[in-house]
Design an enzyme around this catalytic site. Sequence first.
Site, PDB file in Angstrom:
ATOM      1  N   ALA A 236       0.847  -1.192   0.000  1.00 24.06           N
ATOM      2  CA  ALA A 236       0.000   0.000   0.000  1.00 24.06           C
ATOM      3  C   ALA A 236       0.882   1.242   0.000  1.00 24.06           C
ATOM      4  CB  ALA A 236      -0.899  -0.012   1.235  1.00 24.06           C
ATOM      5  N   LYS A 237       0.256   2.363  -0.250  1.00 29.23           N
ATOM      6  CA  LYS A 237       1.005   3.623  -0.341  1.00 29.23           C
ATOM      7  C   LYS A 237       1.806   3.906   0.933  1.00 29.23           C
ATOM      8  CE  LYS A 237      -0.693   4.473  -4.325  1.00 29.23           C
ATOM      9  NZ  LYS A 237      -2.133   4.290  -4.311  1.00 29.23           N
TER      10      LYS A 237
END
Length: 303
Positions: A236-237
């Site tokens: 994920a970011k």
Amino acid sequence: MDPAGRFAPSPSGDLHLGNLRTALLAYLFARSTGRRFVLRIDDLDRVRPGAAERQLADLLALGLEWDGDVVRQSERQEAYTDAVGRLAGAGLLYECYCTRREIQQAPAAPHAPQGAYPGTCRNLTEAERAAKLADGRPPALRLRSNVTHFTIADVLHGSYTGIVDDLVLRRNDGTPAYNLTVVVDDYDQGVDQVVRGDDLLSSTPRQAYLAHLLGYAAPTYAHVALALNGDGKRLAKRDGAVTLADQRVLGRSAAAVLRMLVSSLGLEPAPLADLAATFDPLRLPREPWVLVDGAVPDQERHD
Ligand code: GLU
């Protein structure tokens, strides 16, 4: 229309290395089989302003060029309305007034697979329906499915059977549901090869069944292993320097990132055309790609 493979990001933010790797795979699958490679922006929800443009720019920076115009779901309402109309005309839709909570609390229907819609609104009488409507909650539209399971063929997973329940085709805010739009879009774009992350494998029998009901041939599927963070969770970011822009800040060019993605597939660095010419899906690593500490892949850390 010539057959095509595709990449279909949701513009909810920048693509991370896992997304870019899936895009590279979709590109290689398509090009290695002589298909067009088309791009679609799934922008019916989760839209962050400017994200789609940055996603396209990142794909181009890696050299993943697509054919034809980019298709945006937000411009295709008519096609979705037509498909819903066809299914309604065939008696295959019904209105559902359930809230998420009511669905969770309803007793499961006998013989229904776990997690399937319990069927609360499937057989409402006219009077019951009128009463629900009078309560003021707009209905969603669900598929009146005649099967509980459907089997698809996947290049990497083989024959895969999964649940098909009375899935939502139009949400109660009027938005067509992803499972419908993806089927209609792929067909209209000439997509007969769907390559995407294996988190979507379990939705695929629903989509293939819907394609079948709409009279479309099922595409070839390839659900590829995802990129994971050091904790084994989907990348994920927040996992550090995971976008192309982040990598640039670390001094890695797009070309260097591409080499890293290529090596994560167990391939030697080479121009994309050469990679496509020798691409063999059956030799791809089957395990997820694990990235730790600011997106430095394991294999790079130790050499
Ligand atoms: N837009 C979806 C996503 O980014 C993928 C759609 C698809 O590949 O079918 O999760």
